[in-house]
Each structure stands twice: as C-alpha cells, then as structure tokens.
Design a protein around this motif. Structure first.
Motif, PDB file in Angstrom:
ATOM      1  N   ASN A  45       0.795  -1.223   0.000  1.00 59.22           N
ATOM      2  CA  ASN A  45       0.000   0.000   0.000  1.00 59.22           C
ATOM      3  C   ASN A  45       0.835   1.285   0.000  1.00 59.22           C
ATOM      4  OD1 ASN A  45      -2.446   1.347  -0.094  1.00 59.22           O
ATOM      5  ND2 ASN A  45      -2.626   1.451   2.132  1.00 59.22           N
ATOM      6  N   LEU A  46       1.746   1.400  -0.944  1.00 61.54           N
ATOM      7  CA  LEU A  46       2.545   2.620  -1.075  1.00 61.54           C
ATOM      8  C   LEU A  46       1.687   3.752  -1.636  1.00 61.54           C
ATOM      9  CD1 LEU A  46       5.763   1.130  -2.714  1.00 61.54           C
ATOM     10  CD2 LEU A  46       5.608   2.145  -0.428  1.00 61.54           C
ATOM     11  N   PRO A  47       1.779   4.946  -1.044  1.00 60.98           N
ATOM     12  CA  PRO A  47       1.078   6.076  -1.653  1.00 60.98           C
ATOM     13  C   PRO A  47       1.777   6.468  -2.953  1.00 60.98           C
ATOM     14  CG  PRO A  47       2.412   6.827   0.193  1.00 60.98           C
ATOM     15  CD  PRO A  47       2.512   5.318   0.153  1.00 60.98           C
ATOM     16  N   PHE A  48       1.132   7.318  -3.726  1.00 56.93           N
ATOM     17  CA  PHE A  48       1.785   7.812  -4.939  1.00 56.93           C
ATOM     18  C   PHE A  48       3.093   8.468  -4.519  1.00 56.93           C
ATOM     19  CE2 PHE A  48       2.297  10.598  -8.661  1.00 56.93           C
ATOM     20  CZ  PHE A  48       2.179   9.631  -9.642  1.00 56.93           C
ATOM     21  N   LEU A  49       4.157   8.232  -5.255  1.00 55.75           N
ATOM     22  CA  LEU A  49       5.518   8.645  -4.898  1.00 55.75           C
ATOM     23  C   LEU A  49       5.543  10.018  -4.229  1.00 55.75           C
ATOM     24  CD1 LEU A  49       8.505   7.930  -4.941  1.00 55.75           C
ATOM     25  CD2 LEU A  49       8.636   8.827  -7.254  1.00 55.75           C
ATOM     26  N   GLU A  62      10.389   9.200   4.274  1.00 59.78           N
ATOM     27  CA  GLU A  62       9.106   8.608   4.647  1.00 59.78           C
ATOM     28  C   GLU A  62       9.292   7.187   5.186  1.00 59.78           C
ATOM     29  OE1 GLU A  62       6.447  10.428   4.671  1.00 59.78           O
ATOM     30  OE2 GLU A  62       7.371  12.132   3.625  1.00 59.78           O
ATOM     31  N   ALA A  63       8.567   6.891   6.264  1.00 57.59           N
ATOM     32  CA  ALA A  63       8.677   5.562   6.893  1.00 57.59           C
ATOM     33  C   ALA A  63       8.268   4.455   5.922  1.00 57.59           C
ATOM     34  CB  ALA A  63       7.824   5.504   8.163  1.00 57.59           C
ATOM     35  N   HIS A  64       7.237   4.697   5.106  1.00 60.54           N
ATOM     36  CA  HIS A  64       6.803   3.653   4.172  1.00 60.54           C
ATOM     37  C   HIS A  64       7.878   3.372   3.124  1.00 60.54           C
ATOM     38  CE1 HIS A  64       4.944   7.466   2.677  1.00 60.54           C
ATOM     39  NE2 HIS A  64       5.536   7.079   1.564  1.00 60.54           N
ATOM     40  N   THR A  65       8.639   4.375   2.727  1.00 62.93           N
ATOM     41  CA  THR A  65       9.734   4.163   1.766  1.00 62.93           C
ATOM     42  C   THR A  65      10.863   3.380   2.422  1.00 62.93           C
ATOM     43  OG1 THR A  65       9.181   6.311   0.809  1.00 62.93           O
ATOM     44  CG2 THR A  65      11.235   5.286   0.083  1.00 62.93           C
ATOM     45  N   ASN A  95       4.748   2.710  -9.783  1.00 58.78           N
ATOM     46  CA  ASN A  95       4.985   3.494  -8.576  1.00 58.78           C
ATOM     47  C   ASN A  95       5.945   2.767  -7.626  1.00 58.78           C
ATOM     48  OD1 ASN A  95       4.303   5.822  -6.848  1.00 58.78           O
ATOM     49  ND2 ASN A  95       3.245   4.303  -5.593  1.00 58.78           N
ATOM     50  N   ALA A  96       5.706   1.477  -7.403  1.00 56.50           N
ATOM     51  CA  ALA A  96       6.550   0.695  -6.496  1.00 56.50           C
ATOM     52  C   ALA A  96       7.990   0.617  -7.005  1.00 56.50           C
ATOM     53  CB  ALA A  96       5.980  -0.709  -6.314  1.00 56.50           C
TER      54      ALA A  96
END
Length: 184
Positions: A45-49, A62-65, A95-96
């Motif tokens: 579930n990565l947000p748009f870059l 960003e923590a998700h990155t 995106n990923a």
C-alpha cells in the motif's frame, strides 16, 4: 545456500486474479535452495511517490519508503507479475519500482504478464523500466493468455491449475534459471 525470490504482485484492483496466479507460480517455480515469497502491492500500500529526493540518492524520509527499501533489499531477485491494462502495465507497479533505485540494481528479474493476449504490450513497457533500473533480465518470461472458458461469471479462475497447466514447464524453467543465476 538458499536464495530468496520475491514475486511482486503488480495489480491492486479489487477484482484481480493476480493472487491466484502468484500462488500457482510460487509452487510451479519451486527449486531446491530457492525460497519464493509473495509481495502483494495491495498489502504494501505505497502512496503515490511522495519522496522529495530522487530515489537514486537513497535518501528516504518517509517511513513507508524505508520499509519498502528494507523489504526489497532482503531479496536476491524478483518476478514481476502484472496484467495488461489498455496495452500498458498497472500504475501501482510503476509506482513501487519508482520509489527505489539502488535496491533493484544488479538483481535478476523475470516478467510474468497476463491478459487476453498474454500481456505482450505491458511486458514491453516494463522491460524498459527494468533495464533503466539496471536489473538483470532473465531469459524466461511468461506471457499468460487468459481464456473465457477458464473463468467464471465474475472473471475468476474456475480451476487455476488447469488454466495455467500449459505454462507449467516454462515456470519450472524459470525457477531453474533463477537458481542457476543466483548460484554464480
């Protein structure tokens, strides 16, 4: 020595069939000394870059990155599994891939595309991306043609093993190619 391969499930569409294909592929490519995990982009579930710095810097705020980078670094190679949408590949897959750069470099990769005509056009597009990321494309790539007779009224497989049986040999060859490329 066991190597870890990640099958990146590139579709996040709610009605997708890619998890069924991924599970089948995971079993079909099984080889000694090869661990194959599923990496579902719907779960990642990565947000748009949204990183400020270019991915090639490796500076991730960003923590998700940071989590995505750590996850990808834990794998020796990848299978990108994706459908063809309007002659292209799904945006979540692009995106990923775009989130990272150095983490992909030098790692062997295979593409498994699917669609009514095997996803050939989508595979052409993804091929350009993996070359730009300096990944090592393998010779075995599957293009799975879907047939209405294999699907139910909701567009899901009636029997995934039967529908994908024509691709079993090529999947086994892909597993062997991964094992050989990573043993070097």
């Amino acid at each position: 020595m066991t190597s870890k391969i990640g099958i990146i499930v590139g579709s996040t569409r709610p009605s997708r069939i890619s998890p069924d294909i991924a599970t089948w592929l995971q079993k079909a490519i099984a080889q000694p000394n090869l661990t194959v995990d599923l990496i579902d982009l719907a779960e990642v579930n990565l947000p748009f870059l949204d990183e400020v710095a270019q991915p090639s810097t490796g500076v991730y705020k960003e923590a998700h990155t940071q989590r995505w980078s750590q996850l990808i670094q834990g794998y020796s190679g990848f299978i990108l599994l994706f459908p063809q949408y309007n002659w292209g590949y799904p945006a979540p897959l692009k995106n990923a891939l775009d989130y990272l750069y150095k983490e992909w470099a030098g790692k062997p990769v295979s593409m498994v595309s699917y669609g009514s005509h095997g996803g050939f056009q989508a595979a052409l597009g993804v091929n350009l991306i993996i070359r730009g990321l300096k990944m090592q494309p393998l010779n075995n790539n599957l293009q799975i043609s879907l047939h209405r007779a294999d699907m139910d009224d909701q567009g899901h497989f009636i029997d995934v093993d039967q529908a994908l049986a024509p691709y079993a040999f090529n999947a086994q060859q892909l597993g062997a190619e991964f094992q050989n490329s990573l043993a070097k």
